[in-house]
Each structure stands twice: as C-alpha cells, then as structure tokens.
Design an enzyme around this catalytic site. Structure first.
Site, mmCIF file in Angstrom:
data_model
loop_
_atom_site.group_PDB
_atom_site.id
_atom_site.type_symbol
_atom_site.label_atom_id
_atom_site.label_comp_id
_atom_site.label_asym_id
_atom_site.label_seq_id
_atom_site.Cartn_x
_atom_site.Cartn_y
_atom_site.Cartn_z
ATOM 1 N N LYS A 9 0.842 -1.203 0.000
ATOM 2 C CA LYS A 9 0.000 0.000 0.000
ATOM 3 C C LYS A 9 0.881 1.260 0.000
ATOM 4 O O LYS A 9 2.099 1.181 0.199
ATOM 5 C CB LYS A 9 -0.924 -0.047 1.222
ATOM 6 C CG LYS A 9 -1.924 -1.225 1.193
ATOM 7 C CD LYS A 9 -2.920 -1.134 2.354
ATOM 8 C CE LYS A 9 -3.912 -2.280 2.338
ATOM 9 N NZ LYS A 9 -4.964 -2.122 3.406
ATOM 10 N N TYR A 49 -12.120 -2.538 -3.742
ATOM 11 C CA TYR A 49 -12.619 -2.735 -2.378
ATOM 12 C C TYR A 49 -14.149 -2.683 -2.319
ATOM 13 O O TYR A 49 -14.724 -2.383 -1.277
ATOM 14 C CB TYR A 49 -12.009 -1.691 -1.447
ATOM 15 C CG TYR A 49 -10.624 -2.047 -0.934
ATOM 16 C CD1 TYR A 49 -10.412 -3.201 -0.174
ATOM 17 C CD2 TYR A 49 -9.525 -1.231 -1.194
ATOM 18 C CE1 TYR A 49 -9.151 -3.532 0.305
ATOM 19 C CE2 TYR A 49 -8.252 -1.554 -0.715
ATOM 20 C CZ TYR A 49 -8.081 -2.704 0.036
ATOM 21 O OH TYR A 49 -6.839 -3.029 0.523
ATOM 22 N N PHE A 57 -15.650 2.830 6.984
ATOM 23 C CA PHE A 57 -14.273 3.227 6.659
ATOM 24 C C PHE A 57 -13.991 3.235 5.153
ATOM 25 O O PHE A 57 -12.873 3.537 4.737
ATOM 26 C CB PHE A 57 -13.265 2.307 7.364
ATOM 27 C CG PHE A 57 -13.431 0.830 7.041
ATOM 28 C CD1 PHE A 57 -12.907 0.283 5.883
ATOM 29 C CD2 PHE A 57 -14.104 -0.015 7.923
ATOM 30 C CE1 PHE A 57 -13.059 -1.062 5.578
ATOM 31 C CE2 PHE A 57 -14.270 -1.372 7.629
ATOM 32 C CZ PHE A 57 -13.740 -1.885 6.460
ATOM 33 N N ARG A 85 -1.098 -14.297 4.304
ATOM 34 C CA ARG A 85 -1.849 -13.703 5.422
ATOM 35 C C ARG A 85 -1.055 -13.838 6.722
ATOM 36 O O ARG A 85 -1.042 -12.927 7.548
ATOM 37 C CB ARG A 85 -3.221 -14.378 5.581
ATOM 38 C CG ARG A 85 -4.192 -14.197 4.432
ATOM 39 C CD ARG A 85 -4.718 -12.798 4.225
ATOM 40 N NE ARG A 85 -5.249 -12.152 5.394
ATOM 41 C CZ ARG A 85 -6.020 -11.054 5.369
ATOM 42 N NH1 ARG A 85 -6.384 -10.508 4.196
ATOM 43 N NH2 ARG A 85 -6.434 -10.492 6.468
ATOM 44 N N ASN A 112 -1.993 0.197 6.796
ATOM 45 C CA ASN A 112 -1.489 -1.083 7.318
ATOM 46 C C ASN A 112 -0.622 -1.849 6.309
ATOM 47 O O ASN A 112 -0.499 -3.064 6.366
ATOM 48 C CB ASN A 112 -2.631 -1.927 7.890
ATOM 49 C CG ASN A 112 -3.658 -2.327 6.847
ATOM 50 O OD1 ASN A 112 -3.525 -1.994 5.672
ATOM 51 N ND2 ASN A 112 -4.661 -3.063 7.268
ATOM 52 N N HIS A 115 -1.915 -5.489 1.484
ATOM 53 C CA HIS A 115 -3.172 -6.206 1.240
ATOM 54 C C HIS A 115 -2.816 -7.630 0.858
ATOM 55 O O HIS A 115 -1.809 -7.867 0.197
ATOM 56 C CB HIS A 115 -3.956 -5.570 0.084
ATOM 57 C CG HIS A 115 -5.073 -6.448 -0.406
ATOM 58 N ND1 HIS A 115 -6.302 -6.471 0.197
ATOM 59 C CD2 HIS A 115 -5.107 -7.392 -1.389
ATOM 60 C CE1 HIS A 115 -7.062 -7.386 -0.412
ATOM 61 N NE2 HIS A 115 -6.357 -7.952 -1.375
ATOM 62 N N GLU A 126 -9.116 -11.009 -7.686
ATOM 63 C CA GLU A 126 -8.200 -9.870 -7.491
ATOM 64 C C GLU A 126 -7.017 -9.941 -8.456
ATOM 65 O O GLU A 126 -6.531 -8.912 -8.927
ATOM 66 C CB GLU A 126 -7.724 -9.839 -6.039
ATOM 67 C CG GLU A 126 -8.844 -9.461 -5.069
ATOM 68 C CD GLU A 126 -8.427 -9.510 -3.605
ATOM 69 O OE1 GLU A 126 -9.277 -9.202 -2.762
ATOM 70 O OE2 GLU A 126 -7.263 -9.863 -3.309
HETATM 71 P P1 IDP Z 1 -7.527 -7.161 5.497
HETATM 72 O O1 IDP Z 1 -6.789 -6.103 4.700
HETATM 73 O O2 IDP Z 1 -6.713 -7.606 6.685
HETATM 74 O O3 IDP Z 1 -8.032 -8.297 4.666
HETATM 75 P P2 IDP Z 1 -10.291 -6.216 5.558
HETATM 76 O O4 IDP Z 1 -11.259 -6.491 6.665
HETATM 77 O O5 IDP Z 1 -10.471 -6.944 4.277
HETATM 78 O O6 IDP Z 1 -8.810 -6.439 6.148
HETATM 79 O O7 IDP Z 1 -10.333 -4.654 5.296
HETATM 80 C C1 IDP Z 1 -9.702 -4.090 4.161
HETATM 81 C C2 IDP Z 1 -8.928 -2.878 4.604
HETATM 82 O O8 IDP Z 1 -9.838 -1.891 5.076
HETATM 83 C C3 IDP Z 1 -7.961 -3.110 5.773
HETATM 84 O O9 IDP Z 1 -6.707 -3.572 5.366
HETATM 85 C C4 IDP Z 1 -7.860 -1.740 6.372
HETATM 86 O O10 IDP Z 1 -6.916 -0.931 5.657
HETATM 87 C C5 IDP Z 1 -9.246 -1.184 6.151
HETATM 88 N N1 IDP Z 1 -10.054 -1.406 7.364
HETATM 89 C C6 IDP Z 1 -10.635 -2.530 7.766
HETATM 90 N N2 IDP Z 1 -11.314 -2.385 8.916
HETATM 91 C C7 IDP Z 1 -11.154 -1.093 9.246
HETATM 92 C C8 IDP Z 1 -11.624 -0.296 10.340
HETATM 93 O O11 IDP Z 1 -12.321 -0.762 11.248
HETATM 94 N N3 IDP Z 1 -11.236 1.007 10.314
HETATM 95 C C9 IDP Z 1 -10.474 1.551 9.325
HETATM 96 N N4 IDP Z 1 -10.014 0.834 8.290
HETATM 97 C C10 IDP Z 1 -10.347 -0.473 8.250
HETATM 98 MG MG MG Z 2 -9.452 -8.353 3.193
#
Ligand code: IDP
Ligand code: MG
Length: 138
Positions: A9, A49, A57, A85, A112, A115, A126
């Site tokens: 990212k 997404y 969010f 993962r 974070n 992805h 994807e």
């Molecule tokens: P992942 O990236 O670990 O698979 P997902 O639940 O698929 O997590 O969410 C996609 C992305 O959305 C996350 O990587 C994060 O950047 C963002 N995200 C997920 N949950 C939250 C939240 O509660 N607050 C803010 N951003 C979130």
């Molecule tokens: Mg995800």
C-alpha cells in the site's frame, strides 16, 4: 500450487520498504509470478474494495489507497493465500503478531502496509483485476 494477490500500500512504498517486504515473501518460499508499480484511480480503488462499500471506513480506505503509488504482485507457492496472510499479520497492526509485516511496518488500521487476498475465489478475482495472461505467463 496456489496464487494470491499482494499489494504494498502507499505507506509501504513511501517508507521505502518495498524490497524488505518482497524479501520476506521470497524468504518464505513464495515466488513473485507478476509485479507492477502503479497509481490507482479512485474508481479503481473503489472497485477493488467494492466488498467494503457499505462500511464506515470505505471512503477513508479509498482515499488512502490513492494517496500514492502501490505495488501489486502475484505470489505463488504451496498454500500461498494463508502463508501471505500469516506473513502480513492482523488487519490492525496493534494486534499483529511480532515479526509480521504489519507489526514491523504499519502505523494504523488505515495505513497497514499490505493487502492480501483472503480466499481462493477472491484471489482469482483480485489477480484478474490487475493482471492479464501475458503478465502471468512467466
Ligand atoms: P484485510 O486487509 O486484513 O483483509 P479487511 O477487513 O479486508 O482487512 O479490510 C480491508 C482494509 O480496510 C484493511 O486492510 C484496512 O486498511 C481497512 N479497514 C478494515 N477495517 C477497518 C476499520 O475498522 N477502520 C479503518 N479501516 C479499516
Ligand atoms: Mg481483506
């Protein structure tokens, strides 16, 4: 043999840790089957997404994903989806296990760093979103 989509990212690219992240995949035995650096448009980030479009969010997520270039890649290997993962760590870096990419590089749940696809169906979808046959044939 399995394939998964990984994205470094904008925060990971800005921190200049592309190589360190790719090294972790390679050290774990995952192979880079395809790779590209690119700037996502809002439309592309929103489409990628789309599964999260009703979450609170979503807007912040799309804004963040277009805030700078990303590196998209296809990782290949036995159990690649789960292994990626595990290397990534939990979505919230504060909850990510020590030694994971998110624990070591990520600042927040928004920024974070990586992805990774979460299942075979999403991985296939994807990978198709970003790569064509010519890029995947190597
Ligand atoms: P992942 O990236 O670990 O698979 P997902 O639940 O698929 O997590 O969410 C996609 C992305 O959305 C996350 O990587 C994060 O950047 C963002 N995200 C997920 N949950 C939250 C939240 O509660 N607050 C803010 N951003 C979130
Ligand atoms: Mg995800």
């Amino acid at each position: 043999m399995q394939r998964t989509l990984s994205i470094i990212k904008p925060d990971g690219v800005a921190k200049n840790v592309i190589g360190q992240i790719v090294s972790r995949f390679e050290a774990d035995g995952l192979r880079i089957a395809a790779m590209r650096m690119m700037q996502l448009s809002e439309r592309e980030a929103g489409a990628f997404y789309a599964v999260h479009k009703d979450r609170p969010f979503f807007k912040d997520l799309v804004s963040f994903m277009v805030s700078g270039p990303v590196v998209v890649m296809v990782l290949e290997g036995d159990d690649a989806i789960l292994r990626n993962r595990n290397l990534m760590g939990a979505t919230n870096p504060a909850e990510a296990d020590a030694g994971t990419i998110r624990a070591d590089f990520a600042d927040s749940i928004d920024a974070n760093t990586v992805h990774g696809s979460d299942a075979p169906e999403t991985a296939a979808q994807e990978i198709r979103f970003f790569f064509g046959e010519r890029e995947l044939s190597a």
